[in-house]
Design a protein around this motif. Structure first.
Motif, PDB file in Angstrom:
ATOM      1  N   ALA A 147      19.239  42.731  45.746  1.00  0.00           N
ATOM      2  CA  ALA A 147      20.701  42.473  45.759  1.00  0.00           C
ATOM      3  C   ALA A 147      21.482  43.312  46.761  1.00  0.00           C
ATOM      4  O   ALA A 147      22.449  42.826  47.447  1.00  0.00           O
TER       5      ALA A 147
ATOM      6  N   HIS B 179      23.255  44.037  35.686  1.00  0.00           N
ATOM      7  CA  HIS B 179      24.247  44.794  34.721  1.00  0.00           C
ATOM      8  C   HIS B 179      23.299  45.167  33.439  1.00  0.00           C
ATOM      9  O   HIS B 179      23.612  46.092  32.717  1.00  0.00           O
TER      10      HIS B 179
ATOM     11  N   ASP C 139      29.159  37.404  31.972  1.00  0.00           N
ATOM     12  CA  ASP C 139      28.109  38.682  32.168  1.00  0.00           C
ATOM     13  C   ASP C 139      27.780  39.284  31.101  1.00  0.00           C
ATOM     14  O   ASP C 139      26.599  39.601  30.752  1.00  0.00           O
TER      15      ASP C 139
ATOM     16  N   ARG D 182      29.647  40.505  44.715  1.00  0.00           N
ATOM     17  CA  ARG D 182      29.575  40.700  42.984  1.00  0.00           C
ATOM     18  C   ARG D 182      28.329  41.115  42.836  1.00  0.00           C
ATOM     19  O   ARG D 182      28.163  41.778  41.604  1.00  0.00           O
ATOM     20  N   LEU D 183      27.474  40.607  43.494  1.00  0.00           N
ATOM     21  CA  LEU D 183      25.987  41.218  43.245  1.00  0.00           C
ATOM     22  C   LEU D 183      25.888  42.702  43.722  1.00  0.00           C
ATOM     23  O   LEU D 183      25.174  43.526  43.264  1.00  0.00           O
TER      24      LEU D 183
ATOM     25  N   ALA E 186      27.309  44.931  41.111  1.00  0.00           N
ATOM     26  CA  ALA E 186      26.381  45.209  40.033  1.00  0.00           C
ATOM     27  C   ALA E 186      25.279  46.017  40.373  1.00  0.00           C
ATOM     28  O   ALA E 186      24.701  46.889  39.695  1.00  0.00           O
TER      29      ALA E 186
ATOM     30  N   ARG F  22      23.397  38.784  38.667  1.00  0.00           N
ATOM     31  CA  ARG F  22      24.159  39.682  38.319  1.00  0.00           C
ATOM     32  C   ARG F  22      24.194  40.052  36.934  1.00  0.00           C
ATOM     33  O   ARG F  22      24.197  41.295  36.661  1.00  0.00           O
TER      34      ARG F  22
ATOM     35  N   ASP G 215      25.093  34.175  39.268  1.00  0.00           N
ATOM     36  CA  ASP G 215      25.704  34.825  38.038  1.00  0.00           C
ATOM     37  C   ASP G 215      24.456  35.244  37.084  1.00  0.00           C
ATOM     38  O   ASP G 215      24.794  36.358  36.483  1.00  0.00           O
TER      39      ASP G 215
END
Length: 248
Positions: A146, A128, A94, A153-154, A157, A124, A121
């Motif tokens: 999102a 970030h 990331d 995980r999304l 972020a 995300r 990924d």
């Protein structure tokens, strides 16, 4: 103010254990580095990557800086985004992607392309990168997308510093509730104390949610009470004995 707590009862549907496992894997300790400055982020990677990974990242950053922006169907730096997990490892991918996006001077159009064409990924990493690369609210559609998912995980972020700066109050409140629904710890909600302070509407929504769970015989998330404390304007939820709809 403080509120008494009850020990959360075991969930009969098994989802509590699922969330516990999911959150253990979804929020590694290195995530905190992603909210640092880009210079600090680069120092963090330099200190932790092995020599081969550092060499790859330096080459990827130089390449992105030499050929920034969008070029043709896919730019060279977009290919490096796809390679980052394999080259740097999952723990640092990331951060590597955020640095590549910065080196490529990715604007809102480029970030939107990567977000909607990329893997989870890569999406995300875009989220970030937003507080570092986008100064205004133009990239909010990515955050809003999102927040419609159930990918924890999304979601983690999406509720970062960019959302804290730019999400409208109504959408921000629903983002907090989405975290409670999906088991994303509210510690990940950037600037939560400031935005929640004195928010009577958020307190009402939290009270309603607590009352619904209590009526259904389900445990009220402990994080709900933490947020409710921050609002400093909690009012009793209709039909509950406890002012915050807590189970007895």
């Amino acid at each position: 103010m403080t509120h008494p707590r009850t020990t959360p009862a075991a969930r009969t549907d098994g989802s509590q254990n699922a969330h516990a496992h999911e959150n253990t894997t979804a929020h590694p300790t290195h995530d905190t580095a992603l909210t640092s400055s880009l210079d600090d982020l680069r120092r963090h990677l330099t200190a932790h990557l092995d020599p081969a990974a550092r060499s790859w990242l330096e080459h990827a950053l130089d390449e992105a800086a030499a050929h920034p922006g969008i070029h043709g169907p896919i730019s060279a730096w977009e290919l490096r985004l796809a390679e980052a997990g394999r080259r740097c490892g999952a723990a640092y991918a990331d951060a590597a992607r955020v640095l590549i996006l910065d080196a490529a001077r990715a604007g809102t159009d480029a970030l939107t392309r990567v977000y909607f064409q990329g893997t989870a990924d890569e999406r995300r990493a875009v989220l970030h990168a937003l507080p570092h690369l986008v100064s205004g609210p133009r990239a909010l559609p990515l955050v809003e997308d999102a927040l419609r998912t159930n990918d924890t995980r999304l979601l983690t972020a999406a509720v970062g510093p960019y959302a804290a700066r730019h999400l409208a109050p109504h959408d921000w409140r629903h983002a907090v509730l989405k975290c409670l629904f999906t088991g994303v710890p509210v510690d990940h909600v950037a600037d939560l104390p400031r935005r929640a302070q004195g928010d009577g509407e958020l307190a009402r929504m939290l009270g309603d949610y607590a009352a619904e769970r209590t009526a259904a015989g389900r445990t009220v998330p402990e994080d709900l009470y933490r947020v409710l404390d921050l609002t400093e304007s909690a009012t009793p939820a209709p039909g509950t004995d406890h002012p915050h709809g807590k189970e007895s």
